[in-house]
Write a protein that holds these residues in place. Structure first.
Motif, PDB file in Angstrom:
ATOM      1  N   VAL A 109      -0.564   9.117   7.169  1.00 56.94           N
ATOM      2  CA  VAL A 109       0.428   8.575   8.088  1.00 56.94           C
ATOM      3  C   VAL A 109       1.626   8.036   7.313  1.00 56.94           C
ATOM      4  CG1 VAL A 109       0.826   6.857   9.899  1.00 56.94           C
ATOM      5  CG2 VAL A 109      -1.379   8.024   9.747  1.00 56.94           C
ATOM      6  N   HIS A 110       1.345   7.436   6.174  1.00 50.80           N
ATOM      7  CA  HIS A 110       2.400   6.945   5.293  1.00 50.80           C
ATOM      8  C   HIS A 110       2.046   7.314   3.864  1.00 50.80           C
ATOM      9  CE1 HIS A 110       5.251   4.414   3.202  1.00 50.80           C
ATOM     10  NE2 HIS A 110       4.250   3.952   2.486  1.00 50.80           N
ATOM     11  N   VAL A 111       3.017   7.841   3.146  1.00 51.87           N
ATOM     12  CA  VAL A 111       2.835   8.196   1.740  1.00 51.87           C
ATOM     13  C   VAL A 111       4.108   7.815   0.998  1.00 51.87           C
ATOM     14  CG1 VAL A 111       2.421  10.076   0.112  1.00 51.87           C
ATOM     15  CG2 VAL A 111       1.367  10.152   2.353  1.00 51.87           C
ATOM     16  N   ALA A 112       3.964   7.075  -0.097  1.00 49.12           N
ATOM     17  CA  ALA A 112       5.120   6.749  -0.930  1.00 49.12           C
ATOM     18  C   ALA A 112       5.752   8.052  -1.431  1.00 49.12           C
ATOM     19  CB  ALA A 112       4.695   5.882  -2.106  1.00 49.12           C
ATOM     20  N   ALA A 113       7.063   8.047  -1.549  1.00 50.79           N
ATOM     21  CA  ALA A 113       7.802   9.255  -1.934  1.00 50.79           C
ATOM     22  C   ALA A 113       7.286   9.871  -3.230  1.00 50.79           C
ATOM     23  CB  ALA A 113       9.288   8.940  -2.056  1.00 50.79           C
ATOM     24  N   GLU A 114       6.891   9.044  -4.179  1.00 56.20           N
ATOM     25  CA  GLU A 114       6.407   9.563  -5.461  1.00 56.20           C
ATOM     26  C   GLU A 114       5.086  10.315  -5.346  1.00 56.20           C
ATOM     27  OE1 GLU A 114       4.447   5.248  -6.653  1.00 56.20           O
ATOM     28  OE2 GLU A 114       6.086   6.051  -7.839  1.00 56.20           O
ATOM     29  N   LEU A 115       4.387  10.152  -4.208  1.00 59.33           N
ATOM     30  CA  LEU A 115       3.097  10.806  -4.012  1.00 59.33           C
ATOM     31  C   LEU A 115       3.176  12.062  -3.143  1.00 59.33           C
ATOM     32  CD1 LEU A 115       0.873   7.638  -3.485  1.00 59.33           C
ATOM     33  CD2 LEU A 115       1.232   8.947  -5.588  1.00 59.33           C
ATOM     34  N   SER A 148     -15.165   9.549   5.425  1.00 64.77           N
ATOM     35  CA  SER A 148     -15.452   8.282   4.765  1.00 64.77           C
ATOM     36  C   SER A 148     -14.971   8.299   3.315  1.00 64.77           C
ATOM     37  CB  SER A 148     -16.949   7.984   4.835  1.00 64.77           C
ATOM     38  OG  SER A 148     -17.257   6.806   4.149  1.00 64.77           O
ATOM     39  N   ASN A 149     -15.279   9.377   2.619  1.00 66.64           N
ATOM     40  CA  ASN A 149     -14.839   9.510   1.228  1.00 66.64           C
ATOM     41  C   ASN A 149     -13.320   9.638   1.143  1.00 66.64           C
ATOM     42  OD1 ASN A 149     -17.415   9.331   0.122  1.00 66.64           O
ATOM     43  ND2 ASN A 149     -17.746  11.528   0.248  1.00 66.64           N
ATOM     44  N   PHE A 150     -12.752  10.448   2.002  1.00 64.42           N
ATOM     45  CA  PHE A 150     -11.303  10.646   1.990  1.00 64.42           C
ATOM     46  C   PHE A 150     -10.568   9.340   2.231  1.00 64.42           C
ATOM     47  CE2 PHE A 150      -7.396  11.381   4.448  1.00 64.42           C
ATOM     48  CZ  PHE A 150      -6.657  12.067   3.504  1.00 64.42           C
ATOM     49  N   SER A 151     -10.979   8.597   3.252  1.00 64.11           N
ATOM     50  CA  SER A 151     -10.270   7.366   3.584  1.00 64.11           C
ATOM     51  C   SER A 151     -10.395   6.322   2.475  1.00 64.11           C
ATOM     52  CB  SER A 151     -10.751   6.800   4.919  1.00 64.11           C
ATOM     53  OG  SER A 151     -12.123   6.470   4.868  1.00 64.11           O
ATOM     54  N   ALA A 166      -8.407   8.380  -0.967  1.00 61.91           N
ATOM     55  CA  ALA A 166      -7.148   9.127  -0.843  1.00 61.91           C
ATOM     56  C   ALA A 166      -6.076   8.624  -1.806  1.00 61.91           C
ATOM     57  CB  ALA A 166      -6.636   9.062   0.599  1.00 61.91           C
ATOM     58  N   GLU A 167      -5.867   7.322  -1.862  1.00 65.86           N
ATOM     59  CA  GLU A 167      -4.803   6.808  -2.721  1.00 65.86           C
ATOM     60  C   GLU A 167      -5.073   7.056  -4.199  1.00 65.86           C
ATOM     61  OE1 GLU A 167      -1.829   3.039  -3.349  1.00 65.86           O
ATOM     62  OE2 GLU A 167      -3.396   2.905  -1.849  1.00 65.86           O
ATOM     63  N   PRO A 168      -6.278   6.727  -4.722  1.00 68.48           N
ATOM     64  CA  PRO A 168      -6.486   7.042  -6.139  1.00 68.48           C
ATOM     65  C   PRO A 168      -6.404   8.541  -6.437  1.00 68.48           C
ATOM     66  CG  PRO A 168      -8.436   5.969  -5.200  1.00 68.48           C
ATOM     67  CD  PRO A 168      -7.376   5.975  -4.160  1.00 68.48           C
ATOM     68  N   MET A 169      -6.848   9.377  -5.494  1.00 69.55           N
ATOM     69  CA  MET A 169      -6.759  10.822  -5.691  1.00 69.55           C
ATOM     70  C   MET A 169      -5.303  11.247  -5.860  1.00 69.55           C
ATOM     71  SD  MET A 169      -7.590  13.874  -2.965  1.00 69.55           S
ATOM     72  CE  MET A 169      -6.193  13.440  -1.941  1.00 69.55           C
ATOM     73  N   LEU A 170      -4.436  10.753  -4.977  1.00 69.05           N
ATOM     74  CA  LEU A 170      -3.026  11.124  -5.053  1.00 69.05           C
ATOM     75  C   LEU A 170      -2.367  10.561  -6.309  1.00 69.05           C
ATOM     76  CD1 LEU A 170      -1.830  10.680  -1.361  1.00 69.05           C
ATOM     77  CD2 LEU A 170      -2.472  12.797  -2.539  1.00 69.05           C
ATOM     78  N   ARG A 171      -2.673   9.327  -6.649  1.00 64.46           N
ATOM     79  CA  ARG A 171      -2.073   8.709  -7.840  1.00 64.46           C
ATOM     80  C   ARG A 171      -2.491   9.452  -9.112  1.00 64.46           C
ATOM     81  NH1 ARG A 171       0.786   4.455  -7.544  1.00 64.46           N
ATOM     82  NH2 ARG A 171       0.288   3.812  -9.672  1.00 64.46           N
ATOM     83  N   MET A 182       0.849  -1.190   0.000  1.00 60.63           N
ATOM     84  CA  MET A 182       0.000   0.000   0.000  1.00 60.63           C
ATOM     85  C   MET A 182       0.885   1.241   0.000  1.00 60.63           C
ATOM     86  SD  MET A 182      -2.861   1.171   2.794  1.00 60.63           S
ATOM     87  CE  MET A 182      -4.196   0.196   2.159  1.00 60.63           C
ATOM     88  N   ASP A 183       0.593   2.160  -0.913  1.00 64.19           N
ATOM     89  CA  ASP A 183       1.382   3.383  -1.037  1.00 64.19           C
ATOM     90  C   ASP A 183       0.930   4.492  -0.092  1.00 64.19           C
ATOM     91  OD1 ASP A 183       2.930   2.262  -3.022  1.00 64.19           O
ATOM     92  OD2 ASP A 183       1.755   3.116  -4.646  1.00 64.19           O
ATOM     93  N   VAL A 184      -0.290   4.334   0.476  1.00 59.53           N
ATOM     94  CA  VAL A 184      -0.879   5.392   1.295  1.00 59.53           C
ATOM     95  C   VAL A 184      -1.561   4.773   2.515  1.00 59.53           C
ATOM     96  CG1 VAL A 184      -2.672   7.175   1.346  1.00 59.53           C
ATOM     97  CG2 VAL A 184      -1.284   6.884  -0.702  1.00 59.53           C
ATOM     98  N   GLU A 185      -1.325   5.388   3.671  1.00 63.33           N
ATOM     99  CA  GLU A 185      -2.045   5.012   4.885  1.00 63.33           C
ATOM    100  C   GLU A 185      -2.603   6.291   5.497  1.00 63.33           C
ATOM    101  OE1 GLU A 185      -1.212   3.185   9.335  1.00 63.33           O
ATOM    102  OE2 GLU A 185       0.292   2.884   7.757  1.00 63.33           O
ATOM    103  N   VAL A 186      -3.905   6.289   5.796  1.00 64.84           N
ATOM    104  CA  VAL A 186      -4.543   7.479   6.354  1.00 64.84           C
ATOM    105  C   VAL A 186      -5.028   7.192   7.771  1.00 64.84           C
ATOM    106  CG1 VAL A 186      -5.239   8.369   4.104  1.00 64.84           C
ATOM    107  CG2 VAL A 186      -6.809   6.907   5.380  1.00 64.84           C
ATOM    108  N   ALA A 187      -5.231   8.264   8.527  1.00 65.09           N
ATOM    109  CA  ALA A 187      -5.758   8.159   9.885  1.00 65.09           C
ATOM    110  C   ALA A 187      -6.536   9.434  10.184  1.00 65.09           C
ATOM    111  CB  ALA A 187      -4.633   7.979  10.902  1.00 65.09           C
ATOM    112  N   ARG A 188      -7.403   9.323  11.164  1.00 62.81           N
ATOM    113  CA  ARG A 188      -8.169  10.480  11.620  1.00 62.81           C
ATOM    114  C   ARG A 188      -7.847  10.708  13.082  1.00 62.81           C
ATOM    115  NH1 ARG A 188     -14.745  11.203  11.060  1.00 62.81           N
ATOM    116  NH2 ARG A 188     -14.835  13.390  11.705  1.00 62.81           N
ATOM    117  N   ARG A 189      -7.483  11.930  13.399  1.00 68.22           N
ATOM    118  CA  ARG A 189      -7.172  12.280  14.779  1.00 68.22           C
ATOM    119  C   ARG A 189      -8.214  13.279  15.243  1.00 68.22           C
ATOM    120  NH1 ARG A 189      -1.894  15.321  17.123  1.00 68.22           N
ATOM    121  NH2 ARG A 189      -2.438  15.054  19.303  1.00 68.22           N
ATOM    122  N   GLY A 190      -8.969  12.889  16.249  1.00 64.66           N
ATOM    123  CA  GLY A 190     -10.045  13.749  16.705  1.00 64.66           C
ATOM    124  C   GLY A 190     -11.072  13.892  15.605  1.00 64.66           C
ATOM    125  N   PRO A 191     -12.018  14.787  15.783  1.00 61.74           N
ATOM    126  CA  PRO A 191     -13.064  14.897  14.770  1.00 61.74           C
ATOM    127  C   PRO A 191     -12.618  15.583  13.487  1.00 61.74           C
ATOM    128  CG  PRO A 191     -13.427  16.495  16.522  1.00 61.74           C
ATOM    129  CD  PRO A 191     -12.269  15.628  16.943  1.00 61.74           C
TER     130      PRO A 191
END
Length: 114
Positions: A16-22, A54-57, A60-65, A1-10
């Protein structure tokens, strides 16, 4: 996986993790580097914040790619859907920006910087 997302608070969305190319695409999307991750903050009372997360999580990866030019942007299908919805609703509208240029044969790719 090239992207890992997280939500902190509301209201904080994080990469949290993004491949260098992204990373340039993350910066282009307005995320700021903070304590080893990339984040964007929204007021806790922002309308539809849970739906946005919900949409972002999910997207996120296809958006960045797509933003990085690694995957094609499905702009033609999106435009067809928008046309159908707006016409069905009787909305008077017009097309601008890079999509308007692409429709007219200009060699641009809507949704990217190329």
């Amino acid at each position: 996986m090239d992207v890992e997302v997280a939500r902190r608070g509301p209201g904080e969305f994080q990469f949290v993790h993004v491949a260098a190319e992204l990373v340039p695409a993350v910066m282009k999307a307005g995320f700021n580097e903070h304590d080893g991750h990339w984040c964007k903050r929204f007021p806790a009372d922002t309308p539809h914040l849970d739906r946005a997360w919900s949409n972002f999580s999910r997207l996120a990866e296809p958006m960045l790619r797509q933003s990085a030019g690694l995957d094609p942007v499905p702009w033609e299908a999106a435009l067809a859907e928008v046309c159908q919805r707006l016409n069905a609703a009787g909305v008077d509208w017009w097309l601008g920006g890079s999509t308007a240029l692409a429709i007219r044969g200009i060699p641009v790719i809507p949704g990217t910087s190329t």
